[in-house]
Design an enzyme around this catalytic site. Structure first.
Site, short mmCIF file in Angstrom:
data_model
loop_
_atom_site.label_atom_id
_atom_site.label_comp_id
_atom_site.label_asym_id
_atom_site.label_seq_id
_atom_site.Cartn_x
_atom_site.Cartn_y
_atom_site.Cartn_z
N ASP A 106 111.69 41.23 -25.12
CA ASP A 106 112.94 41.99 -24.91
C ASP A 106 113.96 41.60 -25.97
O ASP A 106 114.71 42.42 -26.49
CB ASP A 106 113.48 41.70 -23.50
CG ASP A 106 114.36 42.82 -22.95
OD1 ASP A 106 114.86 43.62 -23.75
OD2 ASP A 106 114.55 42.88 -21.73
N HIS A 129 116.10 40.82 -13.40
CA HIS A 129 116.07 40.97 -14.87
C HIS A 129 117.44 41.55 -15.24
O HIS A 129 117.63 42.76 -15.19
CB HIS A 129 114.92 41.91 -15.23
CG HIS A 129 114.78 42.24 -16.68
ND1 HIS A 129 113.72 41.83 -17.45
CD2 HIS A 129 115.55 42.98 -17.52
CE1 HIS A 129 113.83 42.30 -18.67
NE2 HIS A 129 114.95 43.01 -18.75
N HIS A 176 120.51 42.11 -17.77
CA HIS A 176 121.16 42.08 -19.08
C HIS A 176 122.63 41.73 -18.86
O HIS A 176 123.16 41.87 -17.75
CB HIS A 176 120.97 43.43 -19.79
CG HIS A 176 119.57 43.60 -20.32
ND1 HIS A 176 119.24 43.41 -21.65
CD2 HIS A 176 118.40 43.90 -19.68
CE1 HIS A 176 117.94 43.59 -21.79
NE2 HIS A 176 117.40 43.89 -20.63
N CYS A 230 117.74 46.89 -25.42
CA CYS A 230 116.65 47.86 -25.34
C CYS A 230 116.92 48.97 -26.34
O CYS A 230 118.03 49.50 -26.40
CB CYS A 230 116.56 48.43 -23.93
SG CYS A 230 115.35 49.76 -23.78
#
Ligand code: HMG
Ligand code: MG
Length: 305
Positions: free
Chosen positions: A16, A207, A209, A240
């Site tokens: 990522d 998860h 960000h 992303c």
């Protein structure tokens, strides 16, 4: 409920973190990063993606990266796989776990993997089956579980739906992902509650960000629910390619600093982790995007404010 005593982290920095990097990053550097992460005590590392090199050029060296890693026993190496072609590329590299990645938002699904949510599940089903038959574990990522760059807020029911579909095709555990790092703690809890309708607490990971600086607060909110698996990115690397403006995952250094400060074990050596973050940040020509790492480096006298 008391907070978990142990937290399992998956460092997603090599995947990522680096997938969105504009400058070429040689396979040796990616391998060097994985080695430093395992030396720091990470026992789960998301290494790379078997996706189209036209869509994500930075991951085109996936086979070379997988081949170059000197594997440490007790470490699980995972890779992203969107379809059968990806699985065919990945299987020879012997990943311990593959990650099929879907979304709770239709538009994000279209932009990221070029198909609807329903079509994505149809594509994943044979991949999941092949992986399980080969003895490879399967995780599923649910992107845009709280907010979408194209649709705005995402209802928890959407997460529940995707979790149900993933469960039906045999996905063993799921990542509830705040792709754009916009969620706040109550929204995070609602998305996790939705996933809990179909997965056990042990099989759900956060998860998050950190675009809006909420990821540690969201992690704390998830810890309160007993969630003890999280993904984070060393040096806060990343973003992303299909969520413009979204920054990296919460920095692993920041998360480990918080968890250790709360008496929650991770098995990770924070100083060695800072070394891993320093290695990749220096290679990329920038400072680590981690407040804890910068503070610790300052104390070492390496970085001057
Ligand atoms: P498509 O164009 O619809 O695929 O892409 P297709 O089946 O029509 O094939 C078109 C071409 O791609 C063909 O090549 C295929 O062989 C090739 P051509 O004949 O034109 O030369 N192809 C592949 N090549 C290599 N590996 C493959 C593969 N599949 C087809 N696996 C596809 C569909 C899914 C492949 C494409 O949309 C893609 O690669 N997307 C990449 C998406 C991605 O990697 N996004 C970032 C990761 S997800 C993420 O970051 C979110 C996450 O962190 C959680 C969160 O924060 O939300 C996980
Ligand atoms: Mg992500």
């Amino acid at each position: 409920m008391g907070l978990p005593k142990f937290v399992q982290l998956i460092d997603v920095g090599p995947r990522d973190g680096l997938q969105n990097e504009k400058q070429p990053v040689p396979a040796e550097v990616k391998i060097g990063l994985v080695h430093r992460l395992q030396q720091a005590g990470l026992t789960e590392i998301e290494v790379t993606s078997f996706v189209s090199p036209k869509w994500v050029p930075q991951m085109a060296d996936a086979p070379a990266v997988m081949a170059g890693i000197e594997r440490q026993s007790g470490v699980r190496y995972s890779v992203l796989v969107p379809n059968m072609k990806g699985w065919e590329g990945a299987v020879g590299c012997k990943p311990d776990e593959i990650v099929v990645f879907g979304a709770a938002s239709e538009l994000f699904s279209q932009k990221n993997i070029n198909c609807s949510i329903t079509e994505s599940i149809e594509r994943f089903a044979p991949v999941v089956q092949a992986a399980l038959e080969a003895g490879v574990r399967v995780r599923g990522a649910i992107s845009c579980a709280m907010a979408c760059p194209y649709e705005g807020d995402v209802a928890p029911e959407r997460v529940q739906l995707v979790a149900r579909l993933m469960r039906q095709i045999g996905v063993q555990r799921v990542d509830v992902a705040d792709t754009i790092g916009a969620a706040t703690p109550r929204q995070t809890q609602a998305a996790l509650e939705a996933a809990l309708k179909h997965y056990a607490v042990d099989d759900i990971s956060g998860h998050f960000h950190d675009t809006y600086g909420q990821a540690l607060a969201n992690t704390y909110a998830a810890l309160e629910m007993g969630i003890w698996n999280y993904q984070s990115s060393v040096a806060g690397l990343g973003g992303c390619p299909y969520a413009r403006g979204a920054t990296g995952n919460v920095a692993t250094e920041d998360l480990v600093y918080m968890l250790h400060g709360m008496g929650i074990e991770t098995g990770i050596n924070l100083e060695r982790l800072v070394d891993a973050g320093q290695y990749i940040s220096q290679t990329l020509g920038r400072e680590p995007n981690s407040r804890a790492a910068r503070a610790l480096l300052n104390r070492r006298g390496v970085v001057h404010a």
